[in-house]
Design an enzyme around this catalytic site. Structure first.
Site, PDB file in Angstrom:
ATOM      1  N   LEU A  96       5.752   1.308   4.313  1.00 22.60           N
ATOM      2  CA  LEU A  96       6.339   0.020   3.906  1.00 22.60           C
ATOM      3  C   LEU A  96       7.334   0.177   2.756  1.00 22.60           C
ATOM      4  O   LEU A  96       7.750  -0.815   2.150  1.00 22.60           O
ATOM      5  CB  LEU A  96       5.234  -0.978   3.525  1.00 22.60           C
ATOM      6  CG  LEU A  96       4.281  -1.369   4.660  1.00 22.60           C
ATOM      7  CD1 LEU A  96       3.251  -2.397   4.181  1.00 22.60           C
ATOM      8  CD2 LEU A  96       5.027  -1.940   5.863  1.00 22.60           C
ATOM      9  N   GLY A  97       7.692   1.398   2.446  1.00 19.73           N
ATOM     10  CA  GLY A  97       8.775   1.629   1.476  1.00 19.73           C
ATOM     11  C   GLY A  97       8.381   1.414   0.029  1.00 19.73           C
ATOM     12  O   GLY A  97       9.216   1.003  -0.787  1.00 19.73           O
ATOM     13  N   SER A  98       7.112   1.704  -0.312  1.00 19.42           N
ATOM     14  CA  SER A  98       6.694   1.420  -1.691  1.00 19.42           C
ATOM     15  C   SER A  98       7.391   2.336  -2.703  1.00 19.42           C
ATOM     16  O   SER A  98       7.756   1.882  -3.788  1.00 19.42           O
ATOM     17  CB  SER A  98       5.174   1.479  -1.842  1.00 19.42           C
ATOM     18  OG  SER A  98       4.726   2.795  -1.852  1.00 19.42           O
ATOM     19  N   PRO A 146       0.838  -1.205   0.000  1.00 23.66           N
ATOM     20  CA  PRO A 146       0.000   0.000   0.000  1.00 23.66           C
ATOM     21  C   PRO A 146       0.873   1.255   0.000  1.00 23.66           C
ATOM     22  O   PRO A 146       1.906   1.275   0.682  1.00 23.66           O
ATOM     23  CB  PRO A 146      -0.797  -0.107   1.305  1.00 23.66           C
ATOM     24  CG  PRO A 146      -0.114  -1.134   2.133  1.00 23.66           C
ATOM     25  CD  PRO A 146       0.762  -1.956   1.261  1.00 23.66           C
ATOM     26  N   ASP A 178      15.566   3.218   2.975  1.00 24.28           N
ATOM     27  CA  ASP A 178      14.546   2.448   2.251  1.00 24.28           C
ATOM     28  C   ASP A 178      15.081   1.886   0.936  1.00 24.28           C
ATOM     29  O   ASP A 178      14.802   0.746   0.577  1.00 24.28           O
ATOM     30  CB  ASP A 178      13.317   3.324   1.954  1.00 24.28           C
ATOM     31  CG  ASP A 178      12.464   3.541   3.187  1.00 24.28           C
ATOM     32  OD1 ASP A 178      12.961   3.285   4.293  1.00 24.28           O
ATOM     33  OD2 ASP A 178      11.301   3.970   3.034  1.00 24.28           O
TER      34      ASP A 178
HETATM   35  O1  PMV Z   1       8.525   6.740   6.450  1.00 27.16           O
HETATM   36  P1  PMV Z   1       8.600   5.618   7.433  1.00 27.16           P
HETATM   37  O2  PMV Z   1       7.282   5.258   7.998  1.00 27.16           O
HETATM   38  O3  PMV Z   1       9.380   4.444   6.961  1.00 27.16           O
HETATM   39  O4  PMV Z   1       9.367   6.154   8.749  1.00 27.16           O
HETATM   40  C1  PMV Z   1      10.590   6.763   8.691  1.00 27.16           C
HETATM   41  C2  PMV Z   1      11.363   6.534   9.962  1.00 27.16           C
HETATM   42  C3  PMV Z   1      11.664   7.765  10.788  1.00 27.16           C
HETATM   43  O5  PMV Z   1      12.655   7.384  11.741  1.00 27.16           O
HETATM   44  C4  PMV Z   1      10.419   8.216  11.531  1.00 27.16           C
HETATM   45  C5  PMV Z   1      12.177   8.931   9.953  1.00 27.16           C
HETATM   46  C6  PMV Z   1      13.549   8.734   9.327  1.00 27.16           C
HETATM   47  O6  PMV Z   1      13.862   9.493   8.390  1.00 27.16           O
HETATM   48  O7  PMV Z   1      14.319   7.877   9.771  1.00 27.16           O
END
Ligand code: PMV
Length: 300
Positions: free
Chosen positions: A88-90, A83, A134
């Protein structure tokens, strides 16, 4: 015609604290974005079942053309099991899988490190700011221990997970800002919480390396994220429902404010998934994906 894929991710430990120099543990999950790409005489046509946001694909194509020093016309179809805007890194998976597909079609063999670097550049140029986490996890797969300003460390770990998706889209940027405001208002209270999250993450790394359970550490990490104000009623409901259904531990994952939670389920995976669904949310059975970006099919 080529089909490539790249996995999404969840943050196991350390979100938010990682913004302030603490480590994070992140893992690729076996839910993927698939890119089907064909060379055509000219132009760029993109189709997708779910999202109409093609900025990442367009930027990824542009960066590969630039890197390879050649171009071609392309038809691209995106199929996603992830989603969007859920943490979840889409977007990273879309960028990485596109870079792999287009570079292969052009015969420009890129190393994994080059793919991760171009993927990060795509995210940076589209979003203005992005951490390389990510795109790195989507490219390499497995579990990574991330320490700001240091090299990623690969961890050999198996962790059976169920992911619960609230269906609520959220903005990482706003949630990071909220934590920053709280930290500025009450530094003597918030700074130790951030340091404790760092301690939990280091402890979890050691336990995962020794094949030991990390469920309680997940629960403690969730409590501290609640203290930072990033959980929601729905995330808490899913966390408690998962624990009640037999999860070893559960926590929100990513920025919070909606998005997803994870439950550690060495046993009772089905029961935990059903408990999440009974709360009106989506459960994804998502084991760790040892493999990162890969070519699924290449017909010449
Ligand atoms: O975007 P997400 O849900 O994967 O969260 C990022 C993780 C945080 O630590 C909140 C922000 C970051 O840049 O590391």
């Amino acid at each position: 015609m080529i089909t490539t894929s790249a996995p999404g991710k969840v943050i196991l430990f350390g979100e938010h604290a990682v913004v302030y120099g603490e480590p994070a543990l992140v893992c690729a999950i076996d839910k993927r974005v698939y890119i089907h790409a064909s060379k055509v005489p000219s132009g760029l046509k993109i189709i997708s079942g779910k999202s109409k946001d093609f900025r990442y694909v367009k930027k990824a194509v542009e960066l590969v053309f630039e890197h390879a020093g050649k171009k071609c016309g392309l038809d691209i179809k995106i199929d996603s099991e992830l989603p969007p805007a859920s943490g979840l890194g889409s977007s990273a998976a879309v960028s990485v899988a596109t870079i792999l597909a287009v570079s292969e079609l052009l015969g420009a063999k890129l190393s994994k490190a080059e793919i991760a670097k171009l993927g990060h550049k795509a995210e940076l140029e589209v979003q203005g700011a992005a951490s390389p986490t990510d795109t790195a996890i989507s490219t390499f797969g497995g579990v990574l221990f991330i320490q700001p300003k240091k090299k990623y460390q690969r961890i050999n770990a198996a962790l059976p997970l169920v992911v619960g998706y609230t269906g609520v889209e959220r903005s990482t940027k706003i949630l990071v800002q909220n934590v920053r405001s709280l930290k500025e208002k009450f530094p003597e209270i918030v700074n130790p919480i951030i340091r404790d999250i760092g301690k939990i993450t280091r402890k979890a790394k050691r336990r995962l390396e020794n094949n030991e359970d990390v469920g309680e550490l997940m629960d403690i990490n969730h409590g501290l994220l609640c203290a930072l104000g990033v959980s929601t009623e729905k995330l808490n409901e899913l966390v408690y429902a998962a624990r009640k259904a037999g999860a070893k531990g559960a926590k929100l994952t990513g920025a919070g404010g909606g998005g997803c939670m994870i439950a550690c389920v060495p046993k009772n995976a089905e029961k935990v998934a059903r408990a999440i669904e009974a709360c009106g949310c989506t459960a994804l059975r998502a084991p760790i994906s040892k493999e990162g970006a890969r070519v699924e099919k290449h017909a010449i």
